[in-house]
Design a protein around this motif. Structure first.
Motif, PDB file in Angstrom:
ATOM      1  N   SER A 240      -0.801 -12.871   7.523  1.00 38.08           N
ATOM      2  CA  SER A 240       0.665 -12.901   7.631  1.00 38.08           C
ATOM      3  C   SER A 240       1.307 -12.517   6.302  1.00 38.08           C
ATOM      4  N   VAL A 241       0.727 -12.978   5.200  1.00 36.85           N
ATOM      5  CA  VAL A 241       1.252 -12.630   3.881  1.00 36.85           C
ATOM      6  C   VAL A 241       1.218 -11.112   3.693  1.00 36.85           C
ATOM      7  N   PHE A 242       0.083 -10.512   4.019  1.00 40.76           N
ATOM      8  CA  PHE A 242      -0.012  -9.057   3.866  1.00 40.76           C
ATOM      9  C   PHE A 242       0.949  -8.333   4.809  1.00 40.76           C
ATOM     10  N   ALA A 243       1.119  -8.875   6.019  1.00 41.28           N
ATOM     11  CA  ALA A 243       2.050  -8.261   6.968  1.00 41.28           C
ATOM     12  C   ALA A 243       3.481  -8.341   6.409  1.00 41.28           C
ATOM     13  N   ALA A 244       3.833  -9.514   5.884  1.00 37.52           N
ATOM     14  CA  ALA A 244       5.176  -9.697   5.320  1.00 37.52           C
ATOM     15  C   ALA A 244       5.385  -8.744   4.149  1.00 37.52           C
ATOM     16  N   LYS A 245       4.374  -8.628   3.306  1.00 39.56           N
ATOM     17  CA  LYS A 245       4.481  -7.746   2.149  1.00 39.56           C
ATOM     18  C   LYS A 245       4.575  -6.281   2.556  1.00 39.56           C
ATOM     19  N   GLY A 246       4.085  -5.982   3.736  1.00 41.54           N
ATOM     20  CA  GLY A 246       4.170  -4.612   4.239  1.00 41.54           C
ATOM     21  C   GLY A 246       5.487  -4.354   4.952  1.00 41.54           C
ATOM     22  N   GLY A 247       6.373  -5.340   4.935  1.00 42.97           N
ATOM     23  CA  GLY A 247       7.692  -5.118   5.506  1.00 42.97           C
ATOM     24  C   GLY A 247       7.852  -5.550   6.961  1.00 42.97           C
ATOM     25  N   ALA A 248       6.998  -6.447   7.420  1.00 42.28           N
ATOM     26  CA  ALA A 248       7.148  -6.948   8.794  1.00 42.28           C
ATOM     27  C   ALA A 248       8.539  -7.567   8.947  1.00 42.28           C
ATOM     28  N   ARG A 249       9.148  -7.357  10.108  1.00 46.91           N
ATOM     29  CA  ARG A 249      10.462  -7.946  10.366  1.00 46.91           C
ATOM     30  C   ARG A 249      10.322  -9.470  10.405  1.00 46.91           C
ATOM     31  N   ASN A 250       9.315  -9.919  11.090  1.00 48.90           N
ATOM     32  CA  ASN A 250       8.979 -11.347  11.055  1.00 48.90           C
ATOM     33  C   ASN A 250       7.517 -11.552  11.440  1.00 48.90           C
ATOM     34  N   THR A 251       6.985 -12.693  11.067  1.00 45.99           N
ATOM     35  CA  THR A 251       5.611 -13.024  11.464  1.00 45.99           C
ATOM     36  C   THR A 251       5.589 -14.426  12.066  1.00 45.99           C
ATOM     37  N   THR A 252       4.628 -14.633  12.967  1.00 42.40           N
ATOM     38  CA  THR A 252       4.372 -15.966  13.501  1.00 42.40           C
ATOM     39  C   THR A 252       2.888 -16.250  13.315  1.00 42.40           C
ATOM     40  N   SER A 253       2.588 -17.358  12.663  1.00 41.59           N
ATOM     41  CA  SER A 253       1.193 -17.716  12.408  1.00 41.59           C
ATOM     42  C   SER A 253       0.843 -18.929  13.254  1.00 41.59           C
ATOM     43  N   VAL A 254      -0.220 -18.825  14.030  1.00 38.79           N
ATOM     44  CA  VAL A 254      -0.591 -19.936  14.907  1.00 38.79           C
ATOM     45  C   VAL A 254      -1.989 -20.443  14.581  1.00 38.79           C
ATOM     46  N   ASP A 255      -2.073 -21.722  14.272  1.00 45.63           N
ATOM     47  CA  ASP A 255      -3.373 -22.355  14.036  1.00 45.63           C
ATOM     48  C   ASP A 255      -3.281 -23.818  14.426  1.00 45.63           C
ATOM     49  N   LEU A 256      -4.384 -24.305  14.926  1.00 45.45           N
ATOM     50  CA  LEU A 256      -4.470 -25.670  15.413  1.00 45.45           C
ATOM     51  C   LEU A 256      -4.488 -26.723  14.296  1.00 45.45           C
ATOM     52  N   ALA A 257      -5.015 -26.321  13.144  1.00 48.80           N
ATOM     53  CA  ALA A 257      -5.252 -27.296  12.082  1.00 48.80           C
ATOM     54  C   ALA A 257      -3.959 -27.642  11.351  1.00 48.80           C
ATOM     55  N   ASN A 258      -3.704 -28.937  11.171  1.00 46.53           N
ATOM     56  CA  ASN A 258      -2.495 -29.390  10.482  1.00 46.53           C
ATOM     57  C   ASN A 258      -2.355 -28.772   9.104  1.00 46.53           C
ATOM     58  N   ARG A 259      -3.483 -28.662   8.392  1.00 46.99           N
ATOM     59  CA  ARG A 259      -3.414 -28.173   7.006  1.00 46.99           C
ATOM     60  C   ARG A 259      -2.877 -26.746   6.945  1.00 46.99           C
ATOM     61  N   SER A 260      -2.968 -26.014   8.070  1.00 47.16           N
ATOM     62  CA  SER A 260      -2.560 -24.606   8.032  1.00 47.16           C
ATOM     63  C   SER A 260      -1.073 -24.456   7.692  1.00 47.16           C
ATOM     64  N   LEU A 261      -0.271 -25.457   8.044  1.00 48.05           N
ATOM     65  CA  LEU A 261       1.164 -25.370   7.774  1.00 48.05           C
ATOM     66  C   LEU A 261       1.438 -25.298   6.270  1.00 48.05           C
ATOM     67  N   GLU A 262       1.007 -26.328   5.567  1.00 51.42           N
ATOM     68  CA  GLU A 262       1.233 -26.366   4.110  1.00 51.42           C
ATOM     69  C   GLU A 262       0.593 -25.196   3.397  1.00 51.42           C
ATOM     70  N   ARG A 263      -0.616 -24.910   3.819  1.00 48.90           N
ATOM     71  CA  ARG A 263      -1.374 -23.879   3.097  1.00 48.90           C
ATOM     72  C   ARG A 263      -0.781 -22.493   3.312  1.00 48.90           C
ATOM     73  N   THR A 264      -0.226 -22.282   4.496  1.00 47.63           N
ATOM     74  CA  THR A 264       0.416 -20.987   4.750  1.00 47.63           C
ATOM     75  C   THR A 264       1.728 -20.911   3.966  1.00 47.63           C
ATOM     76  N   GLN A 265       2.473 -22.012   3.984  1.00 46.32           N
ATOM     77  CA  GLN A 265       3.717 -22.046   3.187  1.00 46.32           C
ATOM     78  C   GLN A 265       3.417 -21.782   1.724  1.00 46.32           C
ATOM     79  N   GLU A 266       2.360 -22.406   1.238  1.00 51.44           N
ATOM     80  CA  GLU A 266       1.986 -22.238  -0.165  1.00 51.44           C
ATOM     81  C   GLU A 266       1.703 -20.759  -0.480  1.00 51.44           C
ATOM     82  N   ASN A 267       0.952 -20.099   0.393  1.00 52.93           N
ATOM     83  CA  ASN A 267       0.638 -18.686   0.149  1.00 52.93           C
ATOM     84  C   ASN A 267       1.879 -17.796   0.249  1.00 52.93           C
ATOM     85  N   PHE A 268       2.774 -18.125   1.179  1.00 52.08           N
ATOM     86  CA  PHE A 268       4.033 -17.366   1.260  1.00 52.08           C
ATOM     87  C   PHE A 268       4.826 -17.512  -0.037  1.00 52.08           C
TER      88      PHE A 268
END
Ligand code: SAH
Length: 409
Positions: A240-268
């Motif tokens: 998703s980070v690479f997609a956003a950096k490539g100019g994606a209008r928007n991205t949606t990231s889906v993962d079951l694991a709770n930690r994915s929320l914080e960790r994705t926010q952190e990478n963004f």
């Protein structure tokens, strides 16, 4: 530990394989393999493999992994498996990664890739000055002293860490630190100019799968601009980070694991991406399909990178069995002329079989397709030609064609 030597004969019917560079030792290939049954042989024992007449074929070590019972180390009878042996192997592997060491845009890559670099059961990754060694069996772990000593002699490092990826009852202290100064996690690494947080203190997965580097770059450079992108099994959101950096209008990231929320926010955040245009959904992918169905949601591009096996509350997923169904569901939520980036990392599924699975899924999904490009492992994930299973990664960029005369609406 002092490494003992044991001489073993290979069955005639398996001989050609081992003569032709096959690196994995499996039990059925060995004559008199009952010797392995009573635990009298220690992992790490060196095995001199011969044909039935006693002619030398290879030296291997005994180490149990799910794949087999050991790996060939040398095909030269006189070669000793000593400090010099490991140093030569490591040196030769590191030399092949010089370009990556010198690449100012990328600071994380694989330095040693198991059987692809001549020693199965061992991988070493580099994360911005910090090395992580993965030991996949007690057997390879028994060579630790020589391997770590060699690494220290060859490279400069801030720290060296290890992970024991086999059953053991050793206590890992300091998150597995074995040399250098302790690191405060996360380590911030760069990949083709984007930044990611890496943790060694959160299970076996460290935050980024280095083998998808070229896929991520391709998504950013050639496929993202202006698009509405869904990333399924998104983990820490690297795609998703690479997609956003490539100019994606928007991205949606889906993962079951709770930690994915914080960790994705952190990478963004590390990449100064505005979180407002990007949703992170903590949910079972299979439930999310239902949600899309209900809401009529469709995406310009969907990235599909499931684990080879996963168990959730509602489903058990095995790529071997369920990949076509998963891909068929994905086709439903992709727009006409949209793109699916379909990734599969099961070593038991080769590229041909994967293409068949794609065909099957599109049949089920009642759409046509065109494969635009296929990616496999990047160069630092060296593979062993005699052992095709080591070439596990297959990623297809597929164009989805829904409207056509040959397909009923
Ligand atoms: N695509 C990721 C790596 C995926 S790792 C990347 O590029 O970094 C596999 C991920 O699948 C894990 O994060 C795990 O939590 C998630 N997962 C497993 N089963 C799932 C399910 N049924 N629904 C959603 N996520 C799932």
């Amino acid at each position: 530990m002092k490494h003992k030597f044991l001489e073993l004969k290979i069955h005639q019917r398996h001989l050609d394989k081992y003569k032709n560079q096959y690196p994995l030792l499996f039990k059925e290939a060995v004559m008199g393999n009952h010797v392995f049954e009573d635990n009298s042989i220690q992992e790490g024992t060196l095995l001199k493999l011969t044909d039935e007449r006693g002619h030398f074929i290879a030296t291997a070590y005994y180490g149990i992994q799910n794949k087999g019972i050991g790996w060939v180390l040398s095909r030269i009878e006189k070669e000793k498996i000593d400090a010099l042996y490991f140093k030569k192997k490591l040196y030769s592997a590191i030399e092949k990664r010089i370009k990556l060491y010198n690449n100012p845009k990328t600071s994380a890559f694989r330095v040693f890739n198991g059987e692809g670099d001549g020693i199965g059961g061992l991988t070493i990754d580099f994360f911005d000055g910090i090395y992580l060694i993965n030991w996949y069996s007690q057997g390879i772990f028994s060579f630790k002293d020589n391997i770590v000593k060699s690494l220290k002699e060859i490279v400069e490092y801030d720290a060296i860490y290890e992970k024991l990826r086999f059953d053991h009852d050793l206590i890992e202290e300091n998150d597995g630190l074995i040399a250098g100064k302790p690191v405060t996690f996360p380590i911030i690494i760069k990949e083709n100019g984007e930044r990611f947080a890496v943790y060694f203190n959160d299970g076996a997965m460290v935050g980024i799968f280095l083998d998808q580097r070229e896929v991520r770059r391709t998504i950013r450079n050639n496929y993202s601009k202006g698009k509405n992108i869904l990333n399924l099994f998104s983990y820490t959101g690297a795609f998703s980070v690479f997609a956003a950096k490539g100019g994606a209008r928007n991205t949606t990231s889906v993962d079951l694991a709770n930690r994915s929320l914080e960790r994705t926010q952190e990478n963004f955040r590390l990449n100064n991406i505005n979180l407002e245009d990007h949703s992170i959904v903590v949910e079972d992918v299979f439930k999310y399909f239902n949600y899309c169905d209900k809401k009529g949601l469709k995406f310009d591009m969907v990235i599909l990178d499931p684990p080879s096996f996963a168990k959730s509350k509602n489903f058990v997923f095995s790529a071997e069995k369920d990949y076509p169904t998963l891909l068929a569901e994905t086709i439903k939520i992709t727009v006409n002329n949209g793109i699916i980036v379909a990734s599969n990392n099961s070593s038991t599924i080769d590229l041909e079989k994967f293409k068949q699975m794609i065909g099957k899924a599109f049949n089920m999904g009642k759409a046509r397709f065109e494969i635009l490009e296929i990616h496999q492992l990047p160069k630092d994930f060296r593979t062993n030609h005699a052992y095709p299973e080591s070439n596990y990664l297959k990623v297809a960029f597929i164009k989805v064609i829904k409207k056509s005369k040959t397909v009923n609406p």
